[in-house]
Structures are given as C-alpha cells and as structure tokens.
Design a protein around this motif. Structure first.
Motif, PDB file in Angstrom:
ATOM      1  N   TYR A 220       0.829  -1.195   0.000  1.00  0.00           N
ATOM      2  CA  TYR A 220       0.000   0.000   0.000  1.00  0.00           C
ATOM      3  C   TYR A 220       0.871   1.256   0.000  1.00  0.00           C
ATOM      4  O   TYR A 220       0.621   2.204  -0.739  1.00  0.00           O
ATOM      5  CB  TYR A 220      -0.915  -0.001   1.226  1.00  0.00           C
ATOM      6  N   ASP A 221       1.933   1.212   0.833  1.00  0.00           N
ATOM      7  CA  ASP A 221       2.761   2.408   0.985  1.00  0.00           C
ATOM      8  C   ASP A 221       3.822   2.537  -0.089  1.00  0.00           C
ATOM      9  O   ASP A 221       4.232   3.644  -0.429  1.00  0.00           O
ATOM     10  CB  ASP A 221       3.443   2.399   2.361  1.00  0.00           C
ATOM     11  N   ALA A 222       4.328   1.396  -0.584  1.00  0.00           N
ATOM     12  CA  ALA A 222       5.389   1.473  -1.587  1.00  0.00           C
ATOM     13  C   ALA A 222       5.069   0.588  -2.780  1.00  0.00           C
ATOM     14  O   ALA A 222       5.731  -0.410  -3.048  1.00  0.00           O
ATOM     15  CB  ALA A 222       6.726   1.048  -0.964  1.00  0.00           C
ATOM     16  N   PRO A 223       4.009   0.919  -3.519  1.00  0.00           N
ATOM     17  CA  PRO A 223       3.651   0.094  -4.673  1.00  0.00           C
ATOM     18  C   PRO A 223       4.736   0.150  -5.744  1.00  0.00           C
ATOM     19  O   PRO A 223       5.356   1.196  -5.943  1.00  0.00           O
ATOM     20  CB  PRO A 223       2.346   0.709  -5.161  1.00  0.00           C
ATOM     21  N   LEU A 238      -0.993  14.313  -8.837  1.00  0.00           N
ATOM     22  CA  LEU A 238      -0.631  15.668  -8.456  1.00  0.00           C
ATOM     23  C   LEU A 238       0.632  16.034  -9.220  1.00  0.00           C
ATOM     24  O   LEU A 238       1.706  15.533  -8.909  1.00  0.00           O
ATOM     25  CB  LEU A 238      -0.400  15.727  -6.942  1.00  0.00           C
ATOM     26  N   GLY A 239       0.467  16.828 -10.265  1.00  0.00           N
ATOM     27  CA  GLY A 239       1.614  17.160 -11.093  1.00  0.00           C
ATOM     28  C   GLY A 239       2.118  15.915 -11.791  1.00  0.00           C
ATOM     29  O   GLY A 239       1.367  15.208 -12.441  1.00  0.00           O
ATOM     30  N   GLU A 240       3.406  15.613 -11.584  1.00  0.00           N
ATOM     31  CA  GLU A 240       4.011  14.469 -12.239  1.00  0.00           C
ATOM     32  C   GLU A 240       4.078  13.267 -11.306  1.00  0.00           C
ATOM     33  O   GLU A 240       4.892  12.377 -11.524  1.00  0.00           O
ATOM     34  CB  GLU A 240       5.423  14.834 -12.753  1.00  0.00           C
ATOM     35  N   ARG A 241       3.267  13.265 -10.263  1.00  0.00           N
ATOM     36  CA  ARG A 241       3.333  12.175  -9.300  1.00  0.00           C
ATOM     37  C   ARG A 241       1.953  11.621  -8.976  1.00  0.00           C
ATOM     38  O   ARG A 241       0.963  12.358  -8.963  1.00  0.00           O
ATOM     39  CB  ARG A 241       4.014  12.639  -8.008  1.00  0.00           C
ATOM     40  N   ASP A 247      -2.934  11.223   1.499  1.00  0.00           N
ATOM     41  CA  ASP A 247      -1.558  11.633   1.807  1.00  0.00           C
ATOM     42  C   ASP A 247      -1.281  13.078   1.402  1.00  0.00           C
ATOM     43  O   ASP A 247      -0.212  13.614   1.670  1.00  0.00           O
ATOM     44  CB  ASP A 247      -0.560  10.710   1.097  1.00  0.00           C
ATOM     45  N   ILE A 248      -2.249  13.667   0.722  1.00  0.00           N
ATOM     46  CA  ILE A 248      -2.046  15.056   0.297  1.00  0.00           C
ATOM     47  C   ILE A 248      -2.366  15.987   1.470  1.00  0.00           C
ATOM     48  O   ILE A 248      -3.424  15.855   2.094  1.00  0.00           O
ATOM     49  CB  ILE A 248      -2.977  15.391  -0.897  1.00  0.00           C
ATOM     50  N   SER A 249      -1.421  16.889   1.787  1.00  0.00           N
ATOM     51  CA  SER A 249      -1.726  17.859   2.847  1.00  0.00           C
ATOM     52  C   SER A 249      -2.416  19.069   2.224  1.00  0.00           C
ATOM     53  O   SER A 249      -2.059  19.509   1.143  1.00  0.00           O
ATOM     54  CB  SER A 249      -0.471  18.346   3.565  1.00  0.00           C
ATOM     55  N   VAL A 250      -3.383  19.564   2.961  1.00  0.00           N
ATOM     56  CA  VAL A 250      -4.149  20.724   2.484  1.00  0.00           C
ATOM     57  C   VAL A 250      -3.938  21.883   3.456  1.00  0.00           C
ATOM     58  O   VAL A 250      -4.057  21.713   4.662  1.00  0.00           O
ATOM     59  CB  VAL A 250      -5.659  20.376   2.404  1.00  0.00           C
ATOM     60  N   ASP A 251      -3.573  23.054   2.932  1.00  0.00           N
ATOM     61  CA  ASP A 251      -3.391  24.243   3.778  1.00  0.00           C
ATOM     62  C   ASP A 251      -4.201  25.399   3.218  1.00  0.00           C
ATOM     63  O   ASP A 251      -4.421  25.497   2.014  1.00  0.00           O
ATOM     64  CB  ASP A 251      -1.909  24.644   3.807  1.00  0.00           C
ATOM     65  N   PRO A 310       3.116  14.156  -0.033  1.00  0.00           N
ATOM     66  CA  PRO A 310       3.960  13.704   1.055  1.00  0.00           C
ATOM     67  C   PRO A 310       5.415  13.651   0.615  1.00  0.00           C
ATOM     68  O   PRO A 310       5.695  13.554  -0.580  1.00  0.00           O
ATOM     69  CB  PRO A 310       3.430  12.302   1.361  1.00  0.00           C
ATOM     70  N   ARG A 311       6.349  13.721   1.601  1.00  0.00           N
ATOM     71  CA  ARG A 311       7.765  13.806   1.235  1.00  0.00           C
ATOM     72  C   ARG A 311       8.424  12.427   1.069  1.00  0.00           C
ATOM     73  O   ARG A 311       9.503  12.321   0.556  1.00  0.00           O
ATOM     74  CB  ARG A 311       8.525  14.574   2.321  1.00  0.00           C
TER      75      ARG A 311
END
Lengths: 319, 270
Positions: A220-223, A238-241, A247-251, A310-311
């Motif tokens: 799940y975390d590292a497909p 999201l962009g090229e990823r 996992d997307i942070s929203v501010d 996420p980083r």
C-alpha cells in the motif's frame, strides 16, 4: 513451503499464466489478489492439481508435485460456490475425506464433531446443505477441507458469493481460525480490502503475471507500479506524481512546495471528507481529509487552498 | 399469455378432444375389443405356447438391451458433459441417429452387416454364429433403437450439477470410481431412472427394426409386437387384441413407474 517455477498455462490462445514464479512460506496466509482474468484462480488450481500447467513446476514441501493428481497432494480446497455434496448431511460432507481414507467409524465421528465445533456448526450434523445459509455452507466446506489435515489450504474466492455483512464476519473468523490452525493458506480474491484485512502476504497479479509480492502495508505504501497502486486503493495525480488522496496535505495559506487549487466539490462521508479540486482551472485532483481537518480549513466549494504531496516514498512518479 | 376466458376454454376443449380422439380412443377400443368375449378367452389367447414364448423373448431382449444401454448411456453422458475432446459435437449429433433413422433402415443395415451375404456374414457363418434371424440380431436392433434415451436424460443433469462437487471429492482424496459412486451417481440417479424407463418402453414396443432381423420363427424369434402383427395378418383379430393388451399393460406399468420417478426428480432438483 510451496514453490511455483516458471508456470505457464494457456486456454486456447489466451495466456492465463505467463511465466509465474512464486514462493509461499510455511504457515503464512497469502492472498492472490487481482482483477478477473488476471490468472489468480488458475494459479490456485494449478497448485491444487485441478489444472495441469503447460510448462513449469510446482513443489510442495520440497517435493515435486507437478504431475501428482489432486488426490495425493495433501491439499484442502474450498470453492467459491461451496461445492457442497447436496445429497449428504453436514456430518457426511465433513466426514467424506476421512471415509475415503477408510478411518475407523469412532475416529471419524470424533474428528467430525471436533471440526464442526471449530467452525461453529455443532448441532447441525443432520442438516442437509440446502438447509444452511451461504455462510454456514462455506464454513462446512472449510471443515470438510480441514478434516483431511491438509498441508496446504487453498481458498478460491471463498466469500465471493456471500453478502457484505457475512463476508466481513467470515474474514475475521478465517483470520482467527488461521491463528488456531496455522496451516499454510492461499486465498484468491479480487477484493483488496479482503486481502489487506486477512492476509499477511499479498501477491498482486495482472494479465497472467505477478506485479508485486509483499506485506499488505508495504504494497500500500510502496507500490512497485501504477497498477499495484491503483488496485490497492484510490489514487490522485498531483503534477508528475501519483499519490494517495489522504496523503495530500491541504493548507489554507501558501506553503513551500504547495500548489494552488480551487475547491469544486465537497462530500461528507461520516468520519471522512472527500474534496474535488482544480489546479490551473483544468487538472482535477481528489483529496481525502478527516472531518476535523475539513472543518478547521472551512473547506467549501469556491475556496482556494494549497496542496502538498507527502515527502516520503508514498509517491509514484508518472512513467 | 393472457387469453380471453372463452378462448381459454375453447383451447382446452380442442387439446383434450385431440388427445381423446387420437390417443385414448384407439387404445380404449383395443381394451374393449379384447374383453368383448370375456376374460377367459383372453387368458387362453395369451397363454398359448407362442404367446408365452413371445412374452419371455420380449422380456429377455429388454433385460439384455436396457442395462447395456444404461451403462453405455452414462459413459456417453459423462463424455459429452465432462470430456474435452475433438469430435464432441459430432458424437452429440450422432447420438440422435437412432431417433432420426427409420427403424426399418436400422434393421436393414444390420442385415447388410451381419446377414449371410453381409460384411461379417461369411466370417460369422464359418464360426457357427448366427445373428440375423436369431435372438442376437433382435437384441442388437433393440440396443440400436433405444440407445440415446439414457444419455439424453443424464447429460443435461450432469451439465446442471457441474463438476465442482467432483473436483471437491478429488481434492479430498477420492479416486474416479469412488467419486462416481458417492458423488456423481446419487446426483444423476433420477435422470438415469427416467432414461431407463423410456428405454424399457421403447425396447418392449419396438417393431420395425426387430421385424426385419427377426425372421419370425414361432417360439424362437417372435417378440410380442411381431406376434400382434402375425395374428392380425392371419385374421386372428381376437388374438391380436389380446397380445396388444398385454403389451399395453406392460407399457402402462412402465408409465406408472415414470410418474413416480418424475416428482421425486423435481423434488431432488430443487
């Protein structure tokens, strides 16, 4: 331990299995997960000896089993549609494998009663399969398969014909049963939630080959690729990823590495909130947040927010 | 279909009238004519040596042909429902041949094969085996005409139950014979019984193919149907009616067995 080496199987011109190699460790509960037509059921039937591979080999506990008929493989098999012996009582169904082995009657009775106790069907001995519910029939089929003390238990979409509530109950029950009777088990399913909640290892299959093998969290975390990522859960681009929507942070204020986006739709689903957003007025992204986060951000259509991936390794670059 | 009441009644009258006129009236008339001159005459007529011999020959031929057809029929049904082989569609089509070909033609083909001038004729004559104008010929003809019934009844049952129960039995350690005995047979038994009843009815009633190969030797190769025909040709109408009634009674008994099997079959299927 089950070892599958370079197994191929064609049905006509269709390659159901295209060079499969796999190791299933002793005592594990492994799920073969994939969409229909991915070859997962065929692989299970090849391991059981119900289908012969065109090429390649199957080893069970170090012994070559490729040409061995299903009768002598030491397996237990459970079918999606129960395959209950309709003209036999529950007792006779469970006792079948034991009477084939010509065990003494007293021993058979003791074993059957014990197994019916384990699967929670004590008192149902004299019923016929058509007097049982689907879930009860499948538990009877499991008792029948376990009666012969198989080295390997093979389950072909065992809960696929049951309704959602019973399915969830039986999943839990199977997990507990496996801890109690730790026989090496392979479970075929197309339901990623089922695989994640029951199995300790998942083999993701697609178009006759294996995409990735690993622990549920690892997958799940590292497909390994977009297919595995998409099959195991929701994906946003999201962009090229590729990222998981949660996992997307929203501010609500500009942040480093953040992308500005316009909220177009907000859906409240109890504990979670799903939002659809637009970047640069065209690219659509979906995001999952907790109810509290959504409330804190005051998320509503027309608002502007900043999205950040996420980083860590939980992203997959677009190929 | 929704039909107006008077139409519905009209259709029923037509169907019932048709059934009465074409089926019940002739059979009823045979019964009536048989017992016209009392029961004693009937009993005398069906206990002549020729009649007794014909009765037992019919039973004997049926007793050989039907079990053989039952076994072959189940094997063919298994091949058609479970087998994966080339020519399956062809086999499936050929299975109906005995229904499609006129029984007279079947009889003639047996003569061409086993008769004195037939393919195997000289070889059989050299070894002192007589098939045509003898009981083996009658048995062969009967087997031929009643072959498809069991396979035709059992094949759909096998298809419907599928092969998962058989596979489950295999994974539990059961070999082919054990699986057949304990799993497949109990599932097909009512279909099989129905096929056997139909075969029996056909075997007892067969006339065309048997009449060609029998030679009609009184007391030896005369079956009941042939006896009816012979008595009729010799203007022994009372005798013909009596023999017919005997045939009809056997047929009715088989039908009775059938009506007992069918409800059980439906109950079993549900």
């Amino acid at each position: 331990m089950i070892t599958v080496r370079d197994v191929t199987k064609h049905f006509g011109t269709f390659a159901a299995l295209d060079g499969i190699s796999l190791e299933v460790p002793d005592g594990s509960l492994t799920a073969l997960l994939g969409p229909s037509g991915s070859g997962k059921s065929t692989l299970l039937r090849v391991i059981a000896g119900l289908e012969g591979p065109d090429s390649g080999s199957v080893e069970i506990n170090g012994q070559d089993a490729t040409g061995v008929p299903p009768q002598r493989r030491g397996i237990g098999f459970v079918f999606q549609h129960y395959a209950a012996f309709k003209h036999m009582t529950v007792r006779d169904n469970v006792a079948f494998g034991l009477t084939v082995r010509k065990l003494p009657k007293g021993q058979v009775k003791g074993k059957v009663d014990e197994l019916l106790g384990i699967v929670g069907l004590s008192g149902y001995q004299d019923r016929y399969p058509n007097q049982l519910s689907g879930g009860q029939r499948q538990r009877m089929a499991l008792a029948r398969a376990l009666a012969v003390e198989p080295r390997v238990l093979l389950l072909d979409e065992p809960f696929g014909a049951l309704d959602a509530k019973v399915r969830t109950e039986l999943r839990e029950w199977l997990r507990v049963l496996h801890e109690r009777v730790p026989v090496t088990t392979i479970l075929v399913t197309h339901d990623q939630e089922e695989a994640m909640s029951v199995a300790d290892r998942i083999v993701v299959m697609n178009e006759g080959h294996i995409e990735q093998v690993g622990h549920p969290r690892e997958l799940y975390d590292a497909p390994a690729n977009q297919f595995v990522m998409g099959f195991l859960g929701p994906v946003s681009r999201l962009g090229e990823r590729f990222v998981r929507p949660h996992d997307i942070s929203v501010d609500s204020v500009p942040v480093d590495g953040g992308v500005q986006a316009l909220v177009t739709r907000v859906v409240h689903l109890g504990f979670e909130v799903r939002a659809e957003l637009r970047i640069d007025g065209e690219e659509s992204v979906s995001v999952q947040l907790t109810r509290d986060d959504a409330h804190r951000l005051d998320l509503a259509p027309g608002e502007i927010v900043w999205l950040r991936p996420p980083r860590d390794e939980r992203v997959l670059d677009v190929a | 279909m929704i039909v107006e009441r008077r139409w519905r009644i009209g259709l029923r009258v037509v169907a019932l009238g048709w059934f009465l006129l074409l089926l019940l009236a002739p059979v009823g008339l045979v019964f009536y004519r048989t017992f016209e001159h009392g029961v004693g005459a009937v009993i005398d007529s069906i206990t002549t040596p020729a009649a007794v011999s014909a009765f037992w020959l019919t039973i004997e031929v049926t007793a050989i042909a039907v079990p053989l057809n039952a076994i072959v029929g189940v094997l063919m049904a298994l091949a058609l429902a479970r087998g994966r082989f080339r020519g399956k569609a062809l086999l499936n089509g050929l299975l109906d041949l005995p229904f499609a070909i006129s029984p007279v033609v079947i009889g003639l083909s047996l003569v061409l094969l086993y008769g004195r001038t037939g393919w195997f004729g000289p070889w059989l004559a050299d070894h002192g085996i007589q098939i045509i104008f003898s009981v083996p010929g009658i048995v062969l003809a009967t087997i031929f005409v009643s072959l498809p019934f069991v396979a035709r009844e059992v094949t759909p049952v096998l298809r419907e139950i599928g092969d998962e129960q058989e596979q489950a039995a295999a994974t539990l350690g059961a070999g082919g014979w054990t699986t057949f005995r304990r799993i497949t047979f109990p599932a097909i038994r009512w279909g099989l019984a129905y096929g056997i009843v139909l075969s029996v009815a056909r075997a007892i009633g067969e006339f065309g193919a048997v009449s060609v190969v029998s030679g009609r030797v009184a007391g030896e190769t005369m079956t009941l149907t042939l006896l009816v025909q012979q008595r009729f040709e010799n203007f022994d109408l009372a005798g013909a009616y009596a023999a017919s009634t005997l045939l009809a009674v056997i047929a009715l008994l088989t039908l009775l067995v059938m009506t007992r099997i069918n409800p059980r079959r439906e109950e079993h299927d549900s």
